[in-house]
Design an enzyme around this catalytic site. Structure first.
Site, PDB file in Angstrom:
ATOM      1  N   HIS A 460       0.948  -0.986  -0.220  1.00  9.73           N
ATOM      2  CA  HIS A 460       0.056   0.127   0.375  1.00  9.73           C
ATOM      3  C   HIS A 460       0.514   1.615  -0.301  1.00  9.73           C
ATOM      4  CE1 HIS A 460      -3.615   2.037   0.280  1.00  9.73           C
ATOM      5  NE2 HIS A 460      -4.244   0.994   1.555  1.00  9.73           N
ATOM      6  N   ASP A 464      -2.427   1.864  -4.490  1.00 11.68           N
ATOM      7  CA  ASP A 464      -3.666   2.508  -3.744  1.00 11.68           C
ATOM      8  C   ASP A 464      -4.547   1.931  -3.963  1.00 11.68           C
ATOM      9  OD1 ASP A 464      -2.406   4.597  -2.689  1.00 11.68           O
ATOM     10  OD2 ASP A 464      -2.738   6.157  -4.658  1.00 11.68           O
TER      11      ASP A 464
END
Length: 489
Positions: A460, A464
């Site tokens: 992450h 995204d």
């Protein structure tokens, strides 16, 4: 004239070692390659062989003292034991002593563990006959005999570690002439003065046990003859929870002991454990899920599999479809095919596809290089070739490095759902699962379809949620309508 005994190569980034044990004392006769002492580094135990025959002179560095690379340890005076061979002048002198070194282990690999000796001292061997097998962090490496002859000495025992470029054993090219040299291996066995379990532990281990208040009887030694090394004490310190409940279990420990088996983790398993934990500790790892209707792929495969195999000489499997679908999705979401390097994001303009494969010794990930340039047949052939190498333990380090994305198929073992762990420094891994008939709604009607859950684990920090979901949706769309792959849609 005297010969210097110096610290051998300790491996990349290792700057010092502690003298753990001297097997000889000043005045003792020594033979060439006879073990003189044992050094201990942060990671491994290193044996120091005698560079020449003679008499051990001054010991410069005592047990427990620390030395740097190439430091002087002791001296050997000519004569003494060296004179003994002169009496045997009548014996055949044509036998040539040949060192058997560690083969090339691959880039960045500095050490290996001797997994198996196929030959013992005194055995005759043919040129290129396999005499031992080494195990590194990733692969098994076979050691062939450099030429025909007889094994005269084994310097590194099974389970012991040897540095890249180290000497594993010695052999003679003169057949029976090698017999006198067979006495050499007896020296290390006789080196500990004490017998049975009464062996001297490494001084650094004794010091650490004293500091931590650890009973030596509670520590399992991994050194020669069960000698406790510093690493053994550190492992014991790292597991205090296991030691705490020992007293309450004492009444049943004798009974339990016969029903337990303690096996040292292989280097491959240790590396797998370390890398998986590092991935969890380093990456901001999340997993997103979807499901795919496999009917279109299965119909297409059934329609063309016979013709495909006849033309290309390889079976049409599901992995080529998933590889193609992932390549298609990576073009749209390039951050899943990227990695973090310091404060930079490195985007890959190619796809080196890692394909996880289970082997008897653990999980490995061979890499299909430039998979984005391959056809279905090319991908299937490469996967088949790499899979066979993996099962046979023949993969090289180079064949498992440089991947940009990975596919893991837990479905072959029956897994219905899982969260795969990233293969650093990659930022994405796709988990495939078992195909299972389930009721789904298609065009307003409930039908039975072969469904598979997909899982994408991603970092992450650079991927995204939108990118991760988009990637997985594109994979789903490509598999449910394979013609999209042909049209690049």
């Amino acid at each position: 004239m005297s010969t210097e005994v110096r610290v051998p190569a300790l491996g990349e980034s290792v700057t010092e070692a502690t003298v753990a044990t001297w097997f000889k004392k000043p005045g003792d006769a020594v033979e060439v390659d006879e073990m003189l002492c044992e050094l201990e580094t942060d990671k491994v135990t290193v044996e120091v062989p005698s560079p020449s025959a003679g008499t051990l002179g001054e010991i410069v560095v005592a047990e427990g003292e620390t030395v740097g690379p190439d430091a002087l340890l002791a001296t050997i005076a000519a004569g003494g034991a060296a004179a003994a061979p002169a009496k045997a002048e009548a014996a055949p002198a044509a036998a040539e002593s040949i060192d058997i070194p560690v083969p090339s282990l691959g880039e960045s690999v500095t050490e290996a563990t001797v997994a198996t000796w196929y030959k013992k001292v005194g055995d005759s061997v043919e040129a290129d006959e396999m005499i031992a097998e080494l195990e590194t962090d990733k692969v098994s490496v076979e050691v062939p005999a450099p030429q025909a002859g007889t094994i005269t000495a084994i310097h590194i025992a099974e389970g012991d570690t040897v540095a890249a470029g180290g000497i594993l054993a010695a052999m003679s090219s003169g057949g029976a002439a090698a017999a006198p040299a067979a006495a050499a291996p007896a020296a290390p066995a006789a080196a500990p003065a004490a017998s049975g379990k009464d062996v001297e532990n490494a001084p650094s281990a004794n010091k650490l046990m004293a500091e931590k208040g650890i009973d030596p009887s509670s520590v399992s030694g991994s050194g020669r003859d069960g000698r406790i090394m510093k690493e053994d004490v550190m492992n014991a310190v790292a597991k205090p929870a296991a030691a705490a409940p020992a007293a309450p279990r004492a009444p049943v420990s004798a009974d339990d002991a016969v029903r337990e088996e303690r096996v040292k983790m292989t280097r491959l398993r240790q590396t797998i454990a370390r890398r998986l934990k590092d991935a969890q500790n380093t990456a901001a790892m999340l997993t997103t899920y979807n499901e795919v209707d496999m009917k279109a792929v299965m119909d297409l495969r059934n329609k063309y599999k016979a013709e495909f195999e006849k033309k290309h000489g390889v079976r049409l499997g599901f992995m080529s479809f998933f590889t193609k679908a992932c390549i298609h999705a990576l073009k749209e979401v390039p951050e899943v095919n990227a990695e973090i390097d310091g404060t930079d994001v490195v985007y890959k303009k190619f796809v080196h596809m890692g394909v996880a494969a289970g082997t008897p010794t653990g999980l490995v990930v061979p890499v299909i290089r430039d998979a984005d340039q391959m056809s279905f047949a090319g991908i299937e052939k490469e996967i088949g070739k790499m899979g066979k190498k993996a099962r046979d333990g023949k993969l090289s380090m180079a064949e498992m490095q440089g991947g940009t994305f990975t596919i893991s198929n837990g479905g072959v073992y029956g897994s219905l759902m899982s969260s795969p762990i990233l293969n650093p420094p990659q930022s994405g891994i796709l988990g495939m699962h078992k195909i299972q008939d389930r009721p789904v709604v298609v065009n307003g009607e409930i039908v039975i379809r072969p469904m598979m859950y997909l899982a994408l684990s991603y970092d992450h920090r650079i991927v995204d949620g939108k990118g991760a979901v988009t990637f997985l949706v594109r994979v789903k769309e490509a598999l449910e309508d394979p013609q999209r792959l042909l049209m690049d849609l």
